[in-house]
Design a protein around this motif. Structure first.
Motif, PDB file in Angstrom:
ATOM      1  N   UNK A  89       0.856  -1.187   0.000  1.00  0.00           N
ATOM      2  CA  UNK A  89       0.000   0.000   0.000  1.00  0.00           C
ATOM      3  C   UNK A  89       0.892   1.237   0.000  1.00  0.00           C
ATOM      4  N   UNK A  90       0.502   2.239  -0.779  1.00  0.00           N
ATOM      5  CA  UNK A  90       1.307   3.444  -0.924  1.00  0.00           C
ATOM      6  C   UNK A  90       0.394   4.617  -1.255  1.00  0.00           C
ATOM      7  N   UNK A  91       0.993   5.775  -1.497  1.00  0.00           N
ATOM      8  CA  UNK A  91       0.235   6.977  -1.850  1.00  0.00           C
ATOM      9  C   UNK A  91       0.930   7.693  -3.003  1.00  0.00           C
ATOM     10  N   UNK A  92       0.205   8.550  -3.738  1.00  0.00           N
ATOM     11  CA  UNK A  92       0.846   9.329  -4.800  1.00  0.00           C
ATOM     12  C   UNK A  92       2.022  10.137  -4.245  1.00  0.00           C
ATOM     13  N   UNK A  93       3.107  10.190  -4.997  1.00  0.00           N
ATOM     14  CA  UNK A  93       4.283  10.955  -4.586  1.00  0.00           C
ATOM     15  C   UNK A  93       5.274  10.193  -3.726  1.00  0.00           C
ATOM     16  N   UNK A  94       4.932   8.952  -3.354  1.00  0.00           N
ATOM     17  CA  UNK A  94       5.867   8.142  -2.563  1.00  0.00           C
ATOM     18  C   UNK A  94       7.021   7.672  -3.449  1.00  0.00           C
ATOM     19  N   UNK A  95       8.202   7.580  -2.857  1.00  0.00           N
ATOM     20  CA  UNK A  95       9.391   7.089  -3.556  1.00  0.00           C
ATOM     21  C   UNK A  95       9.807   5.775  -2.896  1.00  0.00           C
ATOM     22  N   UNK A  96       9.960   4.733  -3.727  1.00  0.00           N
ATOM     23  CA  UNK A  96      10.351   3.400  -3.253  1.00  0.00           C
ATOM     24  C   UNK A  96      11.716   3.048  -3.826  1.00  0.00           C
ATOM     25  N   UNK A  97      12.674   2.828  -2.933  1.00  0.00           N
ATOM     26  CA  UNK A  97      14.048   2.489  -3.298  1.00  0.00           C
ATOM     27  C   UNK A  97      14.204   0.975  -3.316  1.00  0.00           C
ATOM     28  N   UNK A  98      14.886   0.468  -4.331  1.00  0.00           N
ATOM     29  CA  UNK A  98      15.224  -0.955  -4.437  1.00  0.00           C
ATOM     30  C   UNK A  98      16.731  -1.082  -4.257  1.00  0.00           C
ATOM     31  N   UNK A  99      17.142  -1.987  -3.354  1.00  0.00           N
ATOM     32  CA  UNK A  99      18.570  -2.236  -3.148  1.00  0.00           C
ATOM     33  C   UNK A  99      18.851  -3.729  -3.305  1.00  0.00           C
ATOM     34  N   UNK A 100      20.149  -4.064  -3.410  1.00  0.00           N
ATOM     35  CA  UNK A 100      20.501  -5.475  -3.348  1.00  0.00           C
ATOM     36  C   UNK A 100      20.504  -5.890  -1.877  1.00  0.00           C
ATOM     37  N   UNK A 101      20.852  -7.134  -1.585  1.00  0.00           N
ATOM     38  CA  UNK A 101      20.780  -7.620  -0.203  1.00  0.00           C
ATOM     39  C   UNK A 101      21.773  -6.932   0.731  1.00  0.00           C
ATOM     40  N   UNK A 102      22.835  -6.334   0.177  1.00  0.00           N
ATOM     41  CA  UNK A 102      23.786  -5.590   1.008  1.00  0.00           C
ATOM     42  C   UNK A 102      23.406  -4.105   1.097  1.00  0.00           C
ATOM     43  N   UNK A 103      22.214  -3.780   0.630  1.00  0.00           N
ATOM     44  CA  UNK A 103      21.635  -2.433   0.663  1.00  0.00           C
ATOM     45  C   UNK A 103      22.334  -1.435  -0.261  1.00  0.00           C
ATOM     46  N   UNK A 104      22.961  -1.944  -1.317  1.00  0.00           N
ATOM     47  CA  UNK A 104      23.508  -1.076  -2.368  1.00  0.00           C
ATOM     48  C   UNK A 104      22.343  -0.679  -3.270  1.00  0.00           C
ATOM     49  N   UNK A 105      22.101   0.642  -3.446  1.00  0.00           N
ATOM     50  CA  UNK A 105      20.969   1.079  -4.269  1.00  0.00           C
ATOM     51  C   UNK A 105      21.061   0.585  -5.713  1.00  0.00           C
ATOM     52  N   UNK A 106      19.934   0.067  -6.216  1.00  0.00           N
ATOM     53  CA  UNK A 106      19.833  -0.370  -7.611  1.00  0.00           C
ATOM     54  C   UNK A 106      19.014   0.621  -8.435  1.00  0.00           C
ATOM     55  N   UNK A 107      18.027   1.237  -7.802  1.00  0.00           N
ATOM     56  CA  UNK A 107      17.167   2.187  -8.488  1.00  0.00           C
ATOM     57  C   UNK A 107      15.946   2.483  -7.644  1.00  0.00           C
ATOM     58  N   UNK A 108      15.036   3.308  -8.197  1.00  0.00           N
ATOM     59  CA  UNK A 108      13.838   3.645  -7.441  1.00  0.00           C
ATOM     60  C   UNK A 108      12.657   3.897  -8.369  1.00  0.00           C
ATOM     61  N   UNK A 109      11.481   3.974  -7.760  1.00  0.00           N
ATOM     62  CA  UNK A 109      10.235   4.279  -8.441  1.00  0.00           C
ATOM     63  C   UNK A 109       9.579   5.459  -7.732  1.00  0.00           C
TER      64      UNK A 109
END
Length: 99
Positions: free
Chosen positions: A62-82
């Motif tokens: 569940x989310x709301x308009x304008x929310x930013x979701x970060x995707x990382x690998x298992x070591x928390x290195x950023x891969x990208x976002x939505x």
């Protein structure tokens, strides 16, 4: 469902969320061969953990308009976002994101 734009990680950190409006669901689809981690970027730009998504797996969130979701690998290195739009959508992590 419409697809949110994948924004690959760069030198700049993922932006802070600016949630505005009512909640709805976004389905995150992990197309990589490895598990990834899901973080919500709060209003101050601090990542808050929301769990993992298995390789080839999906997670409804569940989310709301304008929310930013970060995707990382298992070591928390950023891969990208939505950045969430104004309606339910798919957020597809591309197969080459975790290479």
């Amino acid at each position: 469902l419409p697809k949110l734009r994948w924004r690959p990680a760069s030198a700049a950190a993922a932006p802070a969320s600016k949630p505005d409006g009512g909640p709805f669901d976004v389905v995150f689809l992990n197309r990589t061969a490895k598990a990834v981690q899901l973080f919500w970027m709060d209003r101050s730009g601090t990542p808050k953990p929301y769990g993992g998504i298995a390789a080839g797996g999906k997670k409804r969130q569940q989310t709301r308009p304008g929310a930013v979701w970060l995707i990382t690998d298992e070591s928390e290195r950023p891969l990208g976002h939505f950045v969430v739009g104004d309606r339910s959508a798919q957020a597809v992590v591309p197969s080459d994101a975790n290479e």
